[in-house]
Motif scaffolding. Structure first.
Motif, PDB file in Angstrom:
ATOM      1  N   TYR A   1      50.925  43.532  44.710  1.00 43.24           N
ATOM      2  CA  TYR A   1      51.617  43.604  43.432  1.00 43.24           C
ATOM      3  C   TYR A   1      51.648  42.205  42.830  1.00 43.24           C
ATOM      4  CZ  TYR A   1      55.373  41.952  46.499  1.00 43.24           C
ATOM      5  OH  TYR A   1      56.117  41.239  47.415  1.00 43.24           O
ATOM      6  N   SER A   2      51.914  42.139  41.540  1.00 42.14           N
ATOM      7  CA  SER A   2      52.047  40.845  40.871  1.00 42.14           C
ATOM      8  C   SER A   2      53.469  40.330  41.038  1.00 42.14           C
ATOM      9  CB  SER A   2      51.708  40.978  39.379  1.00 42.14           C
ATOM     10  OG  SER A   2      50.367  41.365  39.199  1.00 42.14           O
ATOM     11  N   THR A   3      53.588  39.024  41.271  1.00 36.86           N
ATOM     12  CA  THR A   3      54.909  38.453  41.520  1.00 36.86           C
ATOM     13  C   THR A   3      54.917  36.957  41.261  1.00 36.86           C
ATOM     14  OG1 THR A   3      56.644  38.142  43.194  1.00 36.86           O
ATOM     15  CG2 THR A   3      54.374  38.127  43.965  1.00 36.86           C
TER      16      THR A   3
ATOM     17  N   PRO B   1      44.485  45.740  39.710  1.00 43.72           N
ATOM     18  CA  PRO B   1      44.282  47.058  40.308  1.00 43.72           C
ATOM     19  C   PRO B   1      42.975  47.744  39.918  1.00 43.72           C
ATOM     20  CG  PRO B   1      45.779  47.236  38.454  1.00 43.72           C
ATOM     21  CD  PRO B   1      45.485  45.765  38.616  1.00 43.72           C
TER      22      PRO B   1
ATOM     23  N   HIS C   1      47.603  49.496  49.118  1.00 47.52           N
ATOM     24  CA  HIS C   1      48.242  49.650  47.809  1.00 47.52           C
ATOM     25  C   HIS C   1      49.712  49.237  47.814  1.00 47.52           C
ATOM     26  CE1 HIS C   1      44.976  51.202  45.511  1.00 47.52           C
ATOM     27  NE2 HIS C   1      44.862  52.334  46.176  1.00 47.52           N
ATOM     28  N   ASP C   2      50.451  49.641  48.838  1.00 42.80           N
ATOM     29  CA  ASP C   2      51.894  49.402  48.852  1.00 42.80           C
ATOM     30  C   ASP C   2      52.243  47.926  49.040  1.00 42.80           C
ATOM     31  OD1 ASP C   2      52.282  52.101  48.566  1.00 42.80           O
ATOM     32  OD2 ASP C   2      52.622  52.482  50.692  1.00 42.80           O
TER      33      ASP C   2
ATOM     34  N   TYR D   1      48.056  40.731  40.830  1.00 42.17           N
ATOM     35  CA  TYR D   1      47.320  41.860  41.410  1.00 42.17           C
ATOM     36  C   TYR D   1      46.483  42.524  40.330  1.00 42.17           C
ATOM     37  CZ  TYR D   1      46.484  46.551  43.318  1.00 42.17           C
ATOM     38  OH  TYR D   1      45.902  47.716  43.738  1.00 42.17           O
TER      39      TYR D   1
END
Length: 328
Positions: free
Chosen positions: A137-139, A205, A133-134, A203
């Motif tokens: 992310y979207s970027t 989720p 999880h950590d 990402y």
């Protein structure tokens, strides 16, 4: 509604106990514009014979005997016609809406790749454990995404399993196909090139990839033969070069010092030449203070008292004693 086809490419070798469950999750996807390409790498357990009994207009089954998973994926890619590619291992599973939701994301983004979390499981996918999880992310900064994944702070790192990605064909064509000379971390090396050549990462989720772990340690990630360690070394070098634009940053040095130390730990003490090369490269990047978790209480006490190298030698000794006892 989108009309983009998704090609699902499944390399397969002796997967008879798992392939039906994997195909059920594929053909029951909520996204229906798919083609499924299974490339069998010389199975001897009846897998290919079973696959030949299946009939579906969007299923292609081809043999590609003895050439390895990377060659199977490359062959599958050449046979495919989809705008998006889903690489899926023959014993793994996808949540039934994975492809639909990732396609919906990518249809709104130009030359991005989509990723989701992976649940690691042994028997029941719903009991799988997620550890990434950590790191997901979207970027719009895909290189920074990779450096964070590899360990930008020098101690915390993770991986993205093959089937978690959904990738536009155009990005793969730009990045190049799978390196068929690699036997370990071939997915990490391939998707490093893919992500570097993407404009961003999306990402998702709400969906999952389910990665099946094997009790006997048969997964490629668990193998410690020389050829696997040499492959891992070359994969790190490829990643390092792909991200060279960041070579003067602390994050880059931390990440690759850590990656080389992880390899050094894997290689010691059985392959001391690989250990020496890896630890030298780690120190050249500033070194890493990372300390591995090596086993139970006794091993950890040895590690704290005498260092991780002595603890690994002791652990190897214990394994050799156990193997000797079993052989009698």
């Amino acid at each position: 509604m989108t009309t983009n086809k998704v090609s699902i490419i499944i390399p397969c070798y002796n997967a008879l106990p798992f392939i039906k469950e994997t195909l059920d999750c594929v053909f029951n996807q909520t996204y229906k514009n798919i083609e499924v390409i299974i490339v069998d790498d010389g199975s001897t357990d009846g897998t290919l014979e079973f696959l030949k009994t299946l009939s579906s207009p969007n299923l292609i089954v081809k043999p590609n005997s003895g050439k390895g998973a990377c060659a199977a994926r490359n062959y599958g890619f050449k046979l495919s016609s989809g705008a998006y590619l889903q690489f899926l291992d023959a014993d793994d599973l996808l949540s039934l809406d994975k492809i639909e939701k990732q396609v919906n994301d990518l249809d709104l983004l130009s030359n991005h790749v989509s990723v989701c979390s992976t649940a690691h499981f042994y028997h029941e996918p719903e009991h799988g454990i997620i550890t990434d999880h950590d790191f997901l992310y979207s970027t719009e900064s895909p290189k920074d995404f990779l450096i964070n994944l590899y360990g930008a702070n020098g101690k915390d790192y993770n991986m993205v399993q093959t089937s978690a990605w959904l990738t536009p064909r155009a990005v793969i064509e730009k990045a190049g196909l799978w390196d068929e000379t690699l036997s370990k971390d071939q997915d990490g090396e391939f998707f490093c090139r893919v992500v570097v050549n993407a404009q961003g990462v999306s990402y998702q989720p709400e969906v999952k990839n389910y990665y099946r772990k094997h009790v006997a340690g048969e997964n490629i990630a668990n193998q410690k033969q020389r050829r696997h360690l040499e492959s891992q070394f070359r994969a790190i070098e490829s990643k390092l070069n792909q991200l060279k634009i960041l070579e003067n940053t602390v994050a880059y040095k931390n990440a690759f010092a850590l990656q080389y130390k992880l390899l050094a730990i894997d290689a010691y003490p059985e392959f001391k030449d690989i250990y020496k090369m890896a630890i030298t490269n780690s120190k050249a990047l500033g070194g890493s203070s990372y300390e591995p978790v090596l086993g139970g209480n006794i091993i950890e006490i040895v590690k704290v008292t005498f260092g991780w190298k002595k603890a690994k030698i002791f652990k190897l000794f214990l394994h050799q004693i156990k193997d000797l006892i079993k052989s009698k």
